[in-house]
Design a protein around this motif. Sequence first.
Motif, PDB file in Angstrom:
ATOM      1  N   HIS A   1       5.936  -1.719 -15.906  1.00 51.02           N
ATOM      2  CA  HIS A   1       5.603  -2.558 -14.745  1.00 51.02           C
ATOM      3  C   HIS A   1       5.791  -1.810 -13.417  1.00 51.02           C
ATOM      4  CE1 HIS A   1       5.374  -6.488 -12.657  1.00 51.02           C
ATOM      5  NE2 HIS A   1       6.274  -5.981 -11.852  1.00 51.02           N
TER       6      HIS A   1
ATOM      7  N   HIS B   1       3.033  -0.879 -10.440  1.00 53.36           N
ATOM      8  CA  HIS B   1       3.090  -1.117  -8.986  1.00 53.36           C
ATOM      9  C   HIS B   1       2.647   0.128  -8.211  1.00 53.36           C
ATOM     10  CE1 HIS B   1       4.481  -5.146  -8.181  1.00 53.36           C
ATOM     11  NE2 HIS B   1       5.500  -5.052  -9.010  1.00 53.36           N
TER      12      HIS B   1
ATOM     13  N   ASP C   1       3.063  -9.344  -8.113  1.00 56.45           N
ATOM     14  CA  ASP C   1       2.709  -9.106  -9.508  1.00 56.45           C
ATOM     15  C   ASP C   1       1.291  -9.572  -9.833  1.00 56.45           C
ATOM     16  OD1 ASP C   1       5.115  -7.973  -9.878  1.00 56.45           O
ATOM     17  OD2 ASP C   1       6.024  -9.662 -10.921  1.00 56.45           O
TER      18      ASP C   1
HETATM   19 ZN    ZN Z   1       6.636  -6.570  -9.806  1.00 58.27          ZN
END
Ligand code: ZN
Length: 372
Positions: free
Chosen positions: A145, A149, A331
């Motif tokens: 994750h 980003h 997100d």
């Molecule tokens: Zn995040």
Amino acid sequence: MSNDMSMSNDMAMSNDMAVTTMRGGAGQLGVGPDTLVLGIETSCDETAAALVLGGTDVVSSVVSSQIDLHAEFGGVVPEVASRAHLESLNPVVERALADAGVGPERVDAVACTVGPGLIGALLVGVSAAKALSLAWEVPFVGVNHLEAHLYSSFLDHGDIGFPLVVLLVSGGHTMLVEMRGHGDYRLLGRTIDDAAGEAFDKVARFLDLGYPGGPAIDAAAELGDPEHIAFPRAMMHDGLDMSFSGLKTAVTNHVRRHPDVGSADVAASFRAAVVDVLVAKTRRAAAEVDAVGIVLGGGVAANALLRTEMTAAGAADGRTVLLPSREMCTDNAAMIAAAGWHRLGVDGPSPLDIGAFPTMPLVSSTPEAHRG
Ligand code: ZN
Ligand code: KG4
């Protein structure tokens, strides 16, 4: 999408079929500009699916936020998050396909966040992504994750060369990373206590500004005086690590001592202190590695003052500053698909027996390194 898409762990752990189930039977996917990757993200409180072409073109991006579900608790409740992901994921994937105007047969690979994040939440996405990869006979690729980003800026801007300095600022992480190439990262500095987003969330809760705190403080700060209170800028002249927990305490102490102070002035002064530190540290990091550019990622990169101050600092120092669009800062699954496209090209598919990794670090962390 067929209804037999199971999210059971049996399916998740079943076997090592990724290579043999690839379309065309090749041992390594030839990732190219026409490769369409479905990204899936369920690590925290957003259920998201997106289709990205060639690692950069967002064909569709659907984000179902659970903010309302968690707001009454003032933070994310893990069990509530997992259940909501289970309910939302199928419709979100179907929407992403429908928005793109394609069927499953056009999808070349399924990429999914495998960590870091909440274990129950991660497993929903990982199990679903593996099931889809089996059903559609396309590769599965596990994505970090945090790495995703880093890739959110590339979605909007494309490649500008290396080395880059990335300021990754989210609710769970605050770090400065040297990106020397795709998949090649070096940690330069990090918070030694609270993440910047966590400080925003905690201060907003203390000021009763609502959840999530970042956008609430950002909005309140626009109406306040950033010089009203001289909050501390911890470790400003001291290396590349950061600290935000003292600042949070300074805010609560100040408000308790001055109950009449306006929350807009507190928000503006707090935001200015966080941004001063983030910009100073990023500038120093960029100078140390002679970066060609500065990239922002993570939810706090949506902050209005951080965006203008970082852009001004880059202009003064002669460095390009890449800001993801605001919706790509928080997100989303487009960044997962983008990072998945790159990972697939470098490492090939992930085996179907990899699990989820709640504390997965960014640096030296391919999903494969975490097997077992
Ligand atoms: Zn995040
Ligand atoms: O990247 P993200 O969506 O989720 C994590 O992986 O943590 O980041 C969420 C964090 C939250 O702490 C939220 O308050 C913060 O990003 N945030 C902001 C802003 N928008 C979101 N912080 C400051 N200013 C904003 N405009």
